[in-house]
Design a protein around this motif. Structure first.
Motif, PDB file in Angstrom:
ATOM      1  N   GLY A   1       2.636  13.677  -9.530  1.00  0.00           N
ATOM      2  CA  GLY A   1       1.706  14.779  -9.296  1.00  0.00           C
ATOM      3  C   GLY A   1       1.042  14.662  -7.934  1.00  0.00           C
ATOM      4  O   GLY A   1       1.285  13.729  -7.179  1.00  0.00           O
ATOM      5  N   GLU A   2       0.206  15.639  -7.626  1.00  0.00           N
ATOM      6  CA  GLU A   2      -0.511  15.610  -6.353  1.00  0.00           C
ATOM      7  C   GLU A   2      -1.387  14.363  -6.298  1.00  0.00           C
ATOM      8  O   GLU A   2      -2.022  14.007  -7.283  1.00  0.00           O
ATOM      9  CB  GLU A   2      -1.362  16.870  -6.190  1.00  0.00           C
ATOM     10  N   SER A   3      -1.392  13.703  -5.137  1.00  0.00           N
ATOM     11  CA  SER A   3      -2.133  12.447  -5.026  1.00  0.00           C
ATOM     12  C   SER A   3      -2.503  12.159  -3.580  1.00  0.00           C
ATOM     13  O   SER A   3      -1.975  12.778  -2.657  1.00  0.00           O
ATOM     14  CB  SER A   3      -1.304  11.297  -5.584  1.00  0.00           C
ATOM     15  N   VAL A   4      -3.426  11.222  -3.424  1.00  0.00           N
ATOM     16  CA  VAL A   4      -3.830  10.745  -2.100  1.00  0.00           C
ATOM     17  C   VAL A   4      -3.745   9.224  -2.117  1.00  0.00           C
ATOM     18  O   VAL A   4      -4.300   8.577  -3.002  1.00  0.00           O
ATOM     19  CB  VAL A   4      -5.268  11.188  -1.747  1.00  0.00           C
ATOM     20  N   HIS A   5      -3.027   8.670  -1.142  1.00  0.00           N
ATOM     21  CA  HIS A   5      -2.884   7.222  -1.005  1.00  0.00           C
ATOM     22  C   HIS A   5      -3.575   6.806   0.289  1.00  0.00           C
ATOM     23  O   HIS A   5      -3.212   7.284   1.354  1.00  0.00           O
ATOM     24  CB  HIS A   5      -1.405   6.831  -0.935  1.00  0.00           C
ATOM     25  N   GLN A   6      -4.550   5.928   0.195  1.00  0.00           N
ATOM     26  CA  GLN A   6      -5.245   5.431   1.379  1.00  0.00           C
ATOM     27  C   GLN A   6      -4.627   4.104   1.775  1.00  0.00           C
ATOM     28  O   GLN A   6      -4.562   3.171   0.967  1.00  0.00           O
ATOM     29  CB  GLN A   6      -6.736   5.269   1.109  1.00  0.00           C
ATOM     30  N   ILE A   7      -4.152   4.032   3.028  1.00  0.00           N
ATOM     31  CA  ILE A   7      -3.456   2.835   3.498  1.00  0.00           C
ATOM     32  C   ILE A   7      -3.996   2.407   4.851  1.00  0.00           C
ATOM     33  O   ILE A   7      -4.580   3.198   5.586  1.00  0.00           O
ATOM     34  CB  ILE A   7      -1.926   3.055   3.586  1.00  0.00           C
ATOM     35  N   SER A   8      -3.738   1.144   5.169  1.00  0.00           N
ATOM     36  CA  SER A   8      -4.160   0.581   6.438  1.00  0.00           C
ATOM     37  C   SER A   8      -3.115  -0.428   6.886  1.00  0.00           C
ATOM     38  O   SER A   8      -2.642  -1.223   6.079  1.00  0.00           O
ATOM     39  CB  SER A   8      -5.518  -0.098   6.250  1.00  0.00           C
ATOM     40  N   SER A   9      -2.733  -0.371   8.166  1.00  0.00           N
ATOM     41  CA  SER A   9      -1.754  -1.303   8.725  1.00  0.00           C
ATOM     42  C   SER A   9      -2.513  -2.366   9.501  1.00  0.00           C
ATOM     43  O   SER A   9      -2.949  -2.125  10.621  1.00  0.00           O
ATOM     44  CB  SER A   9      -0.777  -0.563   9.640  1.00  0.00           C
ATOM     45  N   LYS A  10      -2.686  -3.517   8.892  1.00  0.00           N
ATOM     46  CA  LYS A  10      -3.510  -4.568   9.493  1.00  0.00           C
ATOM     47  C   LYS A  10      -2.719  -5.617  10.265  1.00  0.00           C
ATOM     48  O   LYS A  10      -3.291  -6.503  10.851  1.00  0.00           O
ATOM     49  CB  LYS A  10      -4.349  -5.253   8.414  1.00  0.00           C
ATOM     50  N   SER A  11      -1.396  -5.535  10.236  1.00  0.00           N
ATOM     51  CA  SER A  11      -0.619  -6.537  10.972  1.00  0.00           C
ATOM     52  C   SER A  11      -0.698  -6.252  12.467  1.00  0.00           C
ATOM     53  O   SER A  11      -1.098  -5.168  12.889  1.00  0.00           O
ATOM     54  CB  SER A  11       0.842  -6.537  10.496  1.00  0.00           C
ATOM     55  N   GLY A  12      -0.304  -7.211  13.261  1.00  0.00           N
ATOM     56  CA  GLY A  12      -0.340  -7.059  14.708  1.00  0.00           C
ATOM     57  C   GLY A  12       0.798  -6.219  15.264  1.00  0.00           C
ATOM     58  O   GLY A  12       0.905  -6.044  16.464  1.00  0.00           O
ATOM     59  N   GLU A  13       1.648  -5.712  14.381  1.00  0.00           N
ATOM     60  CA  GLU A  13       2.778  -4.890  14.809  1.00  0.00           C
ATOM     61  C   GLU A  13       2.823  -3.598  13.992  1.00  0.00           C
ATOM     62  O   GLU A  13       2.135  -3.470  12.985  1.00  0.00           O
ATOM     63  CB  GLU A  13       4.095  -5.652  14.624  1.00  0.00           C
ATOM     64  N   ALA A  14       3.630  -2.671  14.425  1.00  0.00           N
ATOM     65  CA  ALA A  14       3.789  -1.422  13.690  1.00  0.00           C
ATOM     66  C   ALA A  14       4.402  -1.701  12.315  1.00  0.00           C
ATOM     67  O   ALA A  14       5.141  -2.663  12.136  1.00  0.00           O
ATOM     68  CB  ALA A  14       4.686  -0.474  14.469  1.00  0.00           C
ATOM     69  N   SER A  15       4.055  -0.875  11.357  1.00  0.00           N
ATOM     70  CA  SER A  15       4.633  -0.966  10.018  1.00  0.00           C
ATOM     71  C   SER A  15       5.555   0.230   9.806  1.00  0.00           C
ATOM     72  O   SER A  15       5.313   1.315  10.337  1.00  0.00           O
ATOM     73  CB  SER A  15       3.535  -0.945   8.953  1.00  0.00           C
ATOM     74  N   ILE A  16       6.600   0.022   9.025  1.00  0.00           N
ATOM     75  CA  ILE A  16       7.530   1.103   8.698  1.00  0.00           C
ATOM     76  C   ILE A  16       7.626   1.188   7.181  1.00  0.00           C
ATOM     77  O   ILE A  16       7.805   0.170   6.507  1.00  0.00           O
ATOM     78  CB  ILE A  16       8.919   0.857   9.317  1.00  0.00           C
ATOM     79  N   ILE A  17       7.489   2.422   6.665  1.00  0.00           N
ATOM     80  CA  ILE A  17       7.667   2.644   5.235  1.00  0.00           C
ATOM     81  C   ILE A  17       8.760   3.695   5.032  1.00  0.00           C
ATOM     82  O   ILE A  17       8.976   4.551   5.882  1.00  0.00           O
ATOM     83  CB  ILE A  17       6.366   3.074   4.520  1.00  0.00           C
TER      84      ILE A  17
END
Length: 92
Positions: A61-77
């Motif tokens: 269903g409709e949703s909101v996911h709050q995320i944060s990339s804390k590593s020293g490099e870019a993240s890929i999902i």
């Protein structure tokens, strides 16, 4: 990668999040799945969870996911969904 980002249409996409990114993914589809491919994310829900490569988060269903990339490099999902989604950045 494949499909179209329209409601009721399946799709699979890679999303690159720069180092230090904080924001939300707003999903309008009935199914949303995301897998961390590279980097390290923090999933900011009721409990903060650290997501390493191979970890995933999902919703129905409709949703909101709050995320944060804390590593020293870019993240890929990798995101697979059957509807539109929007990625918004928060300024700290």
């Amino acid at each position: 990668l494949w499909g179209t980002l329209q409601n009721f249409q399946s799709s699979g996409t890679f999303v690159r999040l720069p180092a230090g990114f904080t924001g939300k993914i707003h999903s309008n589809g009935s199914i949303f799945r995301a897998v961390v491919i590279k980097g390290q994310l923090q999933y900011l829900g009721a409990n903060v969870k650290t997501l390493e490569p191979g970890s995933y988060f999902s919703s129905k269903g409709e949703s909101v996911h709050q995320i944060s990339s804390k590593s020293g490099e870019a993240s890929i999902i990798y995101v697979r969904t059957d509807g539109e989604y929007e990625l918004t950045s928060s300024r700290e």
